[in-house]
Write a protein that holds these residues in place. Structure first.
Motif: not given
Ligand SMILES: [Mg+2]
Ligand SMILES: Nc1ncnc2c1ncn2[C@@H]1O[C@H](COP(=O)(O)OP(=O)(O)O)[C@@H](O)[C@H]1O
Length: 264
Positions: A53, A98, A174
């Protein structure tokens, strides 16, 4: 700007990023060298905490490296002002976070229109574009829903629609299939594949080895470094999912798919 297909769109040299100070200091990106060409579809894998990330955030100009070089389209971008970074981001880069990051107090259509707020597009025009993008994801009926009224798969598609509304040429995703079942995951990946076939560059973090079959290059990370970097050929798509075509205006038609996966 350089537009040659052979020139890398992204080039990293000795990129490092640390968090914390003193005893708590942690090197999260530990001298990353990486070149990404225009039109590549890259999957990044690696254990939790290895820096995936953080790497996407640096690539997407949301975070600055501590040292090393980052060239985007042949220009150094690691020390630009935040205004200039925001300008590049809104013109070039689409993010699928994410955690989706939909703004809870905004409706679906307003969420999708959000990236256009930074490009000087009028509000009415932004909503029209957002609506058209939601249409390609079969979400027009959900335009005035609030984020909490959506299923996981719908939330994911709204997040992707939002990432694409500014017509970015680089998409950073992500774990875009994070909590989805297998079928919904493949639908999302079919959508990303379509965008890839239109000539855009996709960099996707995933923990699911199945999802790497859509990529033409798989990078694994370990402890803030690149561990392996493998070119693959995209698997012929024989999956029996409802493959919805995301038509994005004037872009070129998908080209013929490549043959069976093979490591080079
Ligand atoms: Mg991550
Ligand atoms: N803003 C931050 N402040 C301090 N530490 C962070 C921050 N973001 C990430 N980290 C740490 O950096 C490491 C890598 O995180 P991350 O890039 O999120 O890994 P991954 O996405 O591979 O799971 C982790 O140990 C995490 O705790």
């Amino acid at each position: 700007m350089k537009k040659s297909t052979s020139a890398p769109v992204i080039s990293l040299r000795g990129l490092t990023k640390r968090y914390g100070i003193g005893d708590a200091e942690q090197t999260v990106l530990d001298g990353i060298d990486l070149e990404i060409k225009k039109g590549e579809f890259i999957a990044i894998m690696g254990p939790s905490g290895c820096g995936k990330t953080t790497l996407l955030n640096v690539l997407g100009l949301l975070d600055k490296p501590d040292s090393g070089e980052y060239q985007l389209d042949g220009k150094n971008v690691e020390r630009l002002t935040s205004a200039k970074r925001a300008e590049i981001r809104s013109g070039r880069i689409g993010f699928v976070f994410q955690s989706f990051n939909l703004v809870p107090r905004l409706s679906v259509i307003e969420n999708v229109a959000l990236p256009l707020a930074y490009t000087g597009t009028s509000h009415v025009k932004s909503l029209k574009k957002a609506s058209a993008m939601l249409g390609t994801f079969h979400l027009n009926e959900r335009e005035y829903y609030m984020p909490w009224q959506l299923s996981g798969g719908q939330t994911q598609r709204v997040a992707i629609a939002r990432a694409l509304v500014n017509d970015p040429s680089i998409i950073l995703a992500d774990e875009p299939t994070g909590n989805l079942d297998s079928k919904s995951s493949h639908v999302i990946l079919e959508e990303l594949s379509d965008i890839h076939r239109r000539g855009n560059t996709i960099i996707m973090v995933t923990h699911n080895p199945d999802m790497t079959t859509y990529a033409d290059r798989v990078i694994t990370m370990l402890d803030g470094r690149i561990d392996t970097d493998t070119k693959t050929t995209i698997v012929q798509n024989t999956r029996s999912v409802t493959s919805k075509k995301v038509s994005l205006g004037s872009r070129t038609k998908p080209t013929a798919k490549k043959s069976k996966k093979e490591k080079k």
